[in-house]
Design a protein around this motif. Structure first.
Motif, PDB file in Angstrom:
ATOM      1  N   GLN A  28       0.827  -1.207   0.000  1.00  0.00           N
ATOM      2  CA  GLN A  28       0.000   0.000   0.000  1.00  0.00           C
ATOM      3  C   GLN A  28       0.860   1.256   0.000  1.00  0.00           C
ATOM      4  N   LYS A  29       1.986   1.206   0.679  1.00  0.00           N
ATOM      5  CA  LYS A  29       2.885   2.356   0.699  1.00  0.00           C
ATOM      6  C   LYS A  29       3.364   2.672  -0.719  1.00  0.00           C
ATOM      7  N   TYR A  30       3.695   1.623  -1.479  1.00  0.00           N
ATOM      8  CA  TYR A  30       4.162   1.877  -2.843  1.00  0.00           C
ATOM      9  C   TYR A  30       3.011   2.285  -3.762  1.00  0.00           C
ATOM     10  N   VAL A  31       1.846   1.730  -3.551  1.00  0.00           N
ATOM     11  CA  VAL A  31       0.666   2.145  -4.319  1.00  0.00           C
ATOM     12  C   VAL A  31       0.436   3.648  -4.139  1.00  0.00           C
ATOM     13  N   ASP A  32       0.533   4.111  -2.896  1.00  0.00           N
ATOM     14  CA  ASP A  32       0.340   5.535  -2.624  1.00  0.00           C
ATOM     15  C   ASP A  32       1.448   6.371  -3.276  1.00  0.00           C
ATOM     16  N   HIS A  33       2.671   5.859  -3.231  1.00  0.00           N
ATOM     17  CA  HIS A  33       3.800   6.554  -3.862  1.00  0.00           C
ATOM     18  C   HIS A  33       3.580   6.685  -5.364  1.00  0.00           C
ATOM     19  N   GLU A  34       3.218   5.583  -6.014  1.00  0.00           N
ATOM     20  CA  GLU A  34       2.975   5.630  -7.455  1.00  0.00           C
ATOM     21  C   GLU A  34       1.842   6.589  -7.780  1.00  0.00           C
ATOM     22  N   GLN A  35       0.779   6.534  -6.998  1.00  0.00           N
ATOM     23  CA  GLN A  35      -0.378   7.382  -7.249  1.00  0.00           C
ATOM     24  C   GLN A  35      -0.022   8.857  -7.157  1.00  0.00           C
ATOM     25  N   SER A  36       0.908   9.188  -6.262  1.00  0.00           N
ATOM     26  CA  SER A  36       1.303  10.582  -6.086  1.00  0.00           C
ATOM     27  C   SER A  36       2.050  11.130  -7.301  1.00  0.00           C
ATOM     28  N   LEU A  37       2.564  10.243  -8.162  1.00  0.00           N
ATOM     29  CA  LEU A  37       3.348  10.654  -9.323  1.00  0.00           C
ATOM     30  C   LEU A  37       2.591  10.533 -10.642  1.00  0.00           C
ATOM     31  N   MET A  85      11.698   4.883  -3.178  1.00  0.00           N
ATOM     32  CA  MET A  85      10.851   5.892  -2.540  1.00  0.00           C
ATOM     33  C   MET A  85      11.653   6.917  -1.733  1.00  0.00           C
ATOM     34  N   LEU A  86      12.939   6.644  -1.498  1.00  0.00           N
ATOM     35  CA  LEU A  86      13.798   7.581  -0.781  1.00  0.00           C
ATOM     36  C   LEU A  86      14.306   8.702  -1.682  1.00  0.00           C
ATOM     37  N   PHE A  87      14.185   8.515  -3.003  1.00  0.00           N
ATOM     38  CA  PHE A  87      14.805   9.411  -3.968  1.00  0.00           C
ATOM     39  C   PHE A  87      13.748  10.280  -4.655  1.00  0.00           C
ATOM     40  N   LYS A  88      13.979  11.570  -4.678  1.00  0.00           N
ATOM     41  CA  LYS A  88      13.043  12.516  -5.285  1.00  0.00           C
ATOM     42  C   LYS A  88      13.024  12.324  -6.791  1.00  0.00           C
ATOM     43  N   ALA A  89      11.859  12.081  -7.332  1.00  0.00           N
ATOM     44  CA  ALA A  89      11.725  11.806  -8.767  1.00  0.00           C
ATOM     45  C   ALA A  89      10.290  12.036  -9.192  1.00  0.00           C
ATOM     46  N   ASP A  90      10.072  12.011 -10.511  1.00  0.00           N
ATOM     47  CA  ASP A  90       8.739  12.216 -11.080  1.00  0.00           C
ATOM     48  C   ASP A  90       8.110  10.926 -11.590  1.00  0.00           C
ATOM     49  N   VAL A  91       8.948   9.935 -11.908  1.00  0.00           N
ATOM     50  CA  VAL A  91       8.469   8.700 -12.514  1.00  0.00           C
ATOM     51  C   VAL A  91       8.745   7.546 -11.549  1.00  0.00           C
ATOM     52  N   PRO A  92       7.722   6.757 -11.209  1.00  0.00           N
ATOM     53  CA  PRO A  92       7.952   5.633 -10.299  1.00  0.00           C
ATOM     54  C   PRO A  92       8.664   4.477 -10.991  1.00  0.00           C
ATOM     55  N   ASN A  93       9.365   3.678 -10.205  1.00  0.00           N
ATOM     56  CA  ASN A  93       9.945   2.451 -10.738  1.00  0.00           C
ATOM     57  C   ASN A  93       8.867   1.376 -10.859  1.00  0.00           C
ATOM     58  N   PHE A  94       9.185   0.277 -11.509  1.00  0.00           N
ATOM     59  CA  PHE A  94       8.181  -0.741 -11.838  1.00  0.00           C
ATOM     60  C   PHE A  94       8.819  -2.121 -11.829  1.00  0.00           C
ATOM     61  N   LEU A  95       7.981  -3.139 -11.826  1.00  0.00           N
ATOM     62  CA  LEU A  95       8.439  -4.526 -11.885  1.00  0.00           C
ATOM     63  C   LEU A  95       8.560  -4.970 -13.335  1.00  0.00           C
ATOM     64  N   GLU A  96       9.476  -5.898 -13.567  1.00  0.00           N
ATOM     65  CA  GLU A  96       9.674  -6.398 -14.923  1.00  0.00           C
ATOM     66  C   GLU A  96      10.001  -7.892 -14.905  1.00  0.00           C
ATOM     67  N   PRO A  97       9.182  -8.708 -15.557  1.00  0.00           N
ATOM     68  CA  PRO A  97       9.462 -10.154 -15.619  1.00  0.00           C
ATOM     69  C   PRO A  97      10.526 -10.440 -16.665  1.00  0.00           C
ATOM     70  N   TRP A  98      11.723  -9.939 -16.440  1.00  0.00           N
ATOM     71  CA  TRP A  98      12.797 -10.014 -17.430  1.00  0.00           C
ATOM     72  C   TRP A  98      13.413 -11.402 -17.477  1.00  0.00           C
ATOM     73  N   TYR A  99      13.811 -11.817 -18.647  1.00  0.00           N
ATOM     74  CA  TYR A  99      14.442 -13.142 -18.723  1.00  0.00           C
ATOM     75  C   TYR A  99      15.463 -13.225 -19.839  1.00  0.00           C
ATOM     76  N   GLY A 100      16.105 -12.146 -20.160  1.00  0.00           N
ATOM     77  CA  GLY A 100      17.198 -12.229 -21.121  1.00  0.00           C
ATOM     78  C   GLY A 100      16.782 -11.980 -22.553  1.00  0.00           C
ATOM     79  N   ILE A 101      17.783 -11.868 -23.402  1.00  0.00           N
ATOM     80  CA  ILE A 101      17.549 -11.423 -24.768  1.00  0.00           C
ATOM     81  C   ILE A 101      17.115 -12.531 -25.724  1.00  0.00           C
ATOM     82  N   GLY A 102      17.084 -13.766 -25.294  1.00  0.00           N
ATOM     83  CA  GLY A 102      16.802 -14.862 -26.213  1.00  0.00           C
ATOM     84  C   GLY A 102      15.369 -15.320 -26.274  1.00  0.00           C
TER      85      GLY A 102
END
Length: 375
Positions: A28-37, A85-102
């Motif tokens: 919920q803390k991150y949801v609120d952070h994202e919503q603020s941006l 969330m400690l760093f002042k910014a305009d765009v929130p970070n996000f999750l990524e199901p990354w698995y390489g270039i292949g």
């Protein structure tokens, strides 16, 4: 001291974080952070000119051996969200199901090669473009890595109750995929000797990518952060990000005539293409920005980010008053970032400055300086 790339670092853009298990993450803390941006992201996306600051939290372990383990990957990424969330910014970070270039290479029968402590590599290549074109591909979703990636998306969603922003996995561009599965000398020579074959293969890869990405889009739903992967991404943004690094080896004539149609085809399936290339592609930026329906382009602008970064000089003229966002990555201290932003900014630019400041205090000062410069 002359600015230079630090070859001793395993990942020059990585931030050290502490992994957090999903049950211990304050969602919920991150949801609120994202919503603020979100409002400022949406406002920027609609405007013709402006600036945003994104403090990217790239986790080195997720781009190496722990990309293979969905539970470890998510824990690392949740640690990154918490720290961001400690760093002042305009765009929130996000999750990524990354698995390489292949990922897309698997449709052509190539498995992954895993070396201890390393990211995956494609294990094998066709000798010719014609062999790749004639190969009886299967849908990416039907390959082991495709199934695993979709399972990873579902696990991330289940573990976070679909509340956190998430992007597509990294599937590269049609050109990069082709370069990964064909002998490079023969593939590049075919731009001269068999351009129709190259075009047909890139179009085939584009269709495979579209089908697989559509499955991810349907799974992720309202949590989707675009354009994904290494780009500043938000639920308020649109487009589909593709790493098109091999573009630096293709002449403008061949790129526009042979490569661009497949890139654009994939992008148009997901509200517009978004371009990335490592290295110095500044000499091509005037052509890249004219790609049909292009939403954003990404480049490195300091030696701390890339051993061959872009010169800032051609970008303001190429990007100003086009509506295309420049996603400018800058590993470096506040003075270097300020210098590069002053060189890049001109009225009519849509600029996202991607920073990697070591402390929240430095980030706050950089943030304020960037917004002061880009009034």
């Amino acid at each position: 001291m002359k600015e230079q790339f630090n070859y001793t670092l395993k990942d020059a853009q990585a931030t050290a974080v502490t992994p957090i298990a999903p049950e211990n993450f304050d969602t919920q803390k991150y949801v609120d952070h994202e919503q603020s941006l979100l409002e400022r992201c949406a406002d920027f996306w609609k405007k013709d000119s402006g600036v945003l600051v994104y403090r990217r939290m790239r986790v080195g372990e997720v781009f190496a051996e722990d990309s293979a383990d969905m539970k470890k990957s998510l824990a690392w990424q949740l640690g990154a969200l918490e720290k961001s969330m400690l760093f002042k910014a305009d765009v929130p970070n996000f999750l990524e199901p990354w698995y390489g270039i292949g990922t897309a290479a698997a449709a052509f029968g190539w498995d992954y090669l895993w070396e201890p402590g390393q990211a995956p590599a494609v294990n094998g290549k066709f000798e010719t473009t014609e062999q790749a074109l004639n190969y009886a591909t299967k849908p990416i979703a039907d390959t082991p890595i495709g199934k695993h990636t979709l399972d990873m998306v579902e696990y991330f969603l289940q573990a976070t109750k679909s509340k956190l922003p998430m992007s597509y996995c990294d599937v590269q561009s049609p050109l990069n995929v082709a370069g990964n599965i064909i002998d490079t000398n023969n593939f590049l020579t075919d731009f001269y000797l068999a351009p129709e074959t190259v075009s047909a293969l890139l179009d085939k890869i584009a269709d495979l990518m579209i089908d697989f990405t559509a499955l991810q889009k349907n799974l992720i739903g309202d949590a989707l952060a675009s354009p994904g992967h290494g780009f500043a991404s938000s639920r308020a943004f649109t487009g589909f990000g593709m790493s098109d690094d091999n573009a630096v080896m293709i002449s403008p004539e061949f790129y526009n005539g042979i490569v661009a149609p497949s890139f654009t085809k994939v992008g148009n399936a997901f509200d517009g293409g978004v371009f990335h290339s490592c290295g110095n592609w500044g000499g091509k930026c005037a052509d890249i920005v004219k790609l049909p329906n292009l939403r954003m382009a990404d480049g490195a602008f300091t030696f701390g980010t890339d051993p061959a970064p872009n010169s800032t000089e051609p970008f303001p003229k190429a990007f100003a008053n086009t509506g295309v966002v420049l996603n400018a990555r800058m590993v470096g201290d506040m003075h270097l970032v300020e210098e590069k932003v002053r060189e890049l900014w001109t009225p009519g630019m849509k600029l996202i400055v991607v920073t990697y400041c070591a402390t929240p205090e430095e980030q706050a000062e950089v943030y304020d300086r960037i917004h002061e410069i880009c009034k």
